[in-house]
Scaffold this motif. Structure first.
Motif, PDB file in Angstrom:
ATOM      1  N   THR A  83     -40.441  17.983  -1.137  1.00 18.53           N
ATOM      2  CA  THR A  83     -40.383  17.448  -1.637  1.00 18.53           C
ATOM      3  C   THR A  83     -39.970  16.908  -3.058  1.00 18.53           C
ATOM      4  O   THR A  83     -41.177  15.935  -2.595  1.00 18.53           O
ATOM      5  CB  THR A  83     -38.930  16.918  -0.947  1.00 18.53           C
ATOM      6  OG1 THR A  83     -39.712  15.474  -0.467  1.00 18.53           O
ATOM      7  CG2 THR A  83     -38.279  16.846   0.019  1.00 18.53           C
ATOM      8  N   ARG A  84     -39.716  17.476  -3.663  1.00 20.68           N
ATOM      9  CA  ARG A  84     -39.938  16.814  -5.682  1.00 20.68           C
ATOM     10  C   ARG A  84     -38.508  16.660  -5.979  1.00 20.68           C
ATOM     11  O   ARG A  84     -37.175  17.478  -5.435  1.00 20.68           O
ATOM     12  CB  ARG A  84     -40.601  17.604  -6.301  1.00 20.68           C
ATOM     13  CG  ARG A  84     -42.201  17.913  -6.253  1.00 20.68           C
ATOM     14  CD  ARG A  84     -42.820  16.560  -6.439  1.00 20.68           C
ATOM     15  NE  ARG A  84     -44.009  17.154  -6.394  1.00 20.68           N
ATOM     16  CZ  ARG A  84     -44.978  16.528  -4.469  1.00 20.68           C
ATOM     17  NH1 ARG A  84     -44.261  16.287  -3.372  1.00 20.68           N
ATOM     18  NH2 ARG A  84     -46.103  16.908  -4.656  1.00 20.68           N
ATOM     19  N   LEU A 101     -36.485  19.697  -5.737  1.00 16.07           N
ATOM     20  CA  LEU A 101     -37.558  21.183  -4.988  1.00 16.07           C
ATOM     21  C   LEU A 101     -37.646  21.078  -3.310  1.00 16.07           C
ATOM     22  O   LEU A 101     -38.338  19.618  -3.286  1.00 16.07           O
ATOM     23  CB  LEU A 101     -38.966  20.701  -6.106  1.00 16.07           C
ATOM     24  CG  LEU A 101     -39.814  21.893  -5.272  1.00 16.07           C
ATOM     25  CD1 LEU A 101     -39.467  23.200  -5.990  1.00 16.07           C
ATOM     26  CD2 LEU A 101     -41.018  21.313  -6.190  1.00 16.07           C
ATOM     27  N   LEU A 102     -38.029  22.007  -2.697  1.00 16.73           N
ATOM     28  CA  LEU A 102     -38.188  22.031  -1.330  1.00 16.73           C
ATOM     29  C   LEU A 102     -39.388  23.338  -1.268  1.00 16.73           C
ATOM     30  O   LEU A 102     -39.076  24.439  -1.097  1.00 16.73           O
ATOM     31  CB  LEU A 102     -36.797  22.252  -0.341  1.00 16.73           C
ATOM     32  CG  LEU A 102     -37.320  22.379   1.327  1.00 16.73           C
ATOM     33  CD1 LEU A 102     -37.626  20.744   1.398  1.00 16.73           C
ATOM     34  CD2 LEU A 102     -36.068  22.417   1.765  1.00 16.73           C
ATOM     35  N   MET A 103     -40.214  22.595  -0.672  1.00 19.36           N
ATOM     36  CA  MET A 103     -41.627  24.237  -0.704  1.00 19.36           C
ATOM     37  C   MET A 103     -42.168  23.795   0.651  1.00 19.36           C
ATOM     38  O   MET A 103     -42.319  22.575   0.972  1.00 19.36           O
ATOM     39  CB  MET A 103     -42.722  23.763  -1.521  1.00 19.36           C
ATOM     40  CG  MET A 103     -42.466  24.221  -2.986  1.00 19.36           C
ATOM     41  SD  MET A 103     -43.330  23.963  -4.277  1.00 19.36           S
ATOM     42  CE  MET A 103     -44.958  23.990  -3.429  1.00 19.36           C
ATOM     43  N   GLY A 104     -42.403  24.700   1.617  1.00 17.64           N
ATOM     44  CA  GLY A 104     -43.063  25.457   2.671  1.00 17.64           C
ATOM     45  C   GLY A 104     -44.181  25.281   2.242  1.00 17.64           C
ATOM     46  O   GLY A 104     -44.908  25.601   0.415  1.00 17.64           O
ATOM     47  N   SER A 105     -44.797  25.026   3.223  1.00 18.72           N
ATOM     48  CA  SER A 105     -47.003  25.627   2.571  1.00 18.72           C
ATOM     49  C   SER A 105     -46.868  27.762   3.491  1.00 18.72           C
ATOM     50  O   SER A 105     -46.486  27.561   4.274  1.00 18.72           O
ATOM     51  CB  SER A 105     -47.977  24.927   3.012  1.00 18.72           C
ATOM     52  OG  SER A 105     -48.123  25.527   4.454  1.00 18.72           O
ATOM     53  N   TRP A 106     -48.228  28.058   2.955  1.00 22.49           N
ATOM     54  CA  TRP A 106     -48.052  29.480   3.443  1.00 22.49           C
ATOM     55  C   TRP A 106     -48.984  28.852   5.060  1.00 22.49           C
ATOM     56  O   TRP A 106     -48.610  30.159   6.063  1.00 22.49           O
ATOM     57  CB  TRP A 106     -50.122  30.400   3.221  1.00 22.49           C
ATOM     58  CG  TRP A 106     -49.110  31.123   1.560  1.00 22.49           C
ATOM     59  CD1 TRP A 106     -49.016  30.148   0.682  1.00 22.49           C
ATOM     60  CD2 TRP A 106     -48.577  31.588   1.178  1.00 22.49           C
ATOM     61  NE1 TRP A 106     -49.224  31.526  -0.352  1.00 22.49           N
ATOM     62  CE2 TRP A 106     -48.582  32.475   0.124  1.00 22.49           C
ATOM     63  CE3 TRP A 106     -48.090  33.108   2.753  1.00 22.49           C
ATOM     64  CZ2 TRP A 106     -48.332  33.757  -0.592  1.00 22.49           C
ATOM     65  CZ3 TRP A 106     -47.432  34.285   1.817  1.00 22.49           C
ATOM     66  CH2 TRP A 106     -47.121  34.391   0.990  1.00 22.49           C
ATOM     67  N   VAL A 127     -27.428  22.214   7.478  1.00 23.59           N
ATOM     68  CA  VAL A 127     -27.221  22.995   6.689  1.00 23.59           C
ATOM     69  C   VAL A 127     -28.553  23.479   6.533  1.00 23.59           C
ATOM     70  O   VAL A 127     -29.641  22.912   6.646  1.00 23.59           O
ATOM     71  CB  VAL A 127     -27.242  21.859   5.790  1.00 23.59           C
ATOM     72  CG1 VAL A 127     -26.754  22.421   4.174  1.00 23.59           C
ATOM     73  CG2 VAL A 127     -25.987  20.470   5.400  1.00 23.59           C
ATOM     74  N   VAL A 128     -27.594  25.258   6.806  1.00 22.85           N
ATOM     75  CA  VAL A 128     -28.768  25.935   6.166  1.00 22.85           C
ATOM     76  C   VAL A 128     -29.240  25.782   5.643  1.00 22.85           C
ATOM     77  O   VAL A 128     -29.091  26.455   3.994  1.00 22.85           O
ATOM     78  CB  VAL A 128     -28.233  28.015   6.482  1.00 22.85           C
ATOM     79  CG1 VAL A 128     -28.789  28.444   7.179  1.00 22.85           C
ATOM     80  CG2 VAL A 128     -27.535  27.480   8.703  1.00 22.85           C
ATOM     81  N   VAL A 129     -30.992  26.486   5.638  1.00 18.86           N
ATOM     82  CA  VAL A 129     -31.350  26.494   3.900  1.00 18.86           C
ATOM     83  C   VAL A 129     -32.052  27.999   3.789  1.00 18.86           C
ATOM     84  O   VAL A 129     -32.092  28.604   4.660  1.00 18.86           O
ATOM     85  CB  VAL A 129     -32.793  26.006   4.057  1.00 18.86           C
ATOM     86  CG1 VAL A 129     -33.877  25.749   2.668  1.00 18.86           C
ATOM     87  CG2 VAL A 129     -32.576  24.214   4.682  1.00 18.86           C
TER      88      VAL A 129
END
Length: 135
Positions: A83-84, A101-106, A127-129
């Motif tokens: 997160t950022r 910002l909400l990021m996952g990785s490969w 809450v559903v993303v």
């Protein structure tokens, strides 16, 4: 109306005359309005919606009718996402939002749901993303 007032009002009205009964009636109405107002405030609660802005940017909005204070997001396993621009704790008034910002990785993927915690709610609000929107 409180029980003690329900019992005492007819007695005071009969003993002291109509003017005192009128005054107690006004007190009774004021107490009823105060109780109704407290019940309405207790029924108000924050609610949240998460929308995809672009790429990995998301917007969390308070769609409820009450202010939410000390909001934190429980993202589940913290190692799965990055997160950022997301403070540790923040407040949102109704219809106010925060973008982050909400990021996952490969390798680990991303989360499907976040739990929103705030002081006003006893239980976390799920809450559903939503799916990411392309730029």
């Amino acid at each position: 109306m409180p029980l003690w007032l329900q019992i005492s009002l007819p007695i005071f009205t009969a003993l002291l005359g109509g003017s005192v009964g009128f005054a107690f009636g006004r007190v009774n109405k004021a107490l009823d309005r105060r109780i109704e107002r407290k019940e309405e405030e207790a029924a108000r609660a924050p609610a949240f919606d998460l929308t995809s802005v672009s790429g990995s940017k998301y917007r969390l909005t308070n769609i409820g009718d009450a202010r939410a204070t000390s909001i934190t997001l429980d993202l589940g396993d913290g190692n799965r996402v990055i997160t950022r621009d997301l403070p540790d704790s923040f407040d949102l008034v109704p219809r106010q939002s925060i973008t982050f910002l909400l990021m996952g990785s490969w390798s680990t993927g991303s989360v499907d749901q976040v739990m929103v915690c705030c002081d006003e709610l006893a239980d976390p609000y799920p809450v559903v993303v939503p799916r990411r929107r392309s730029c």
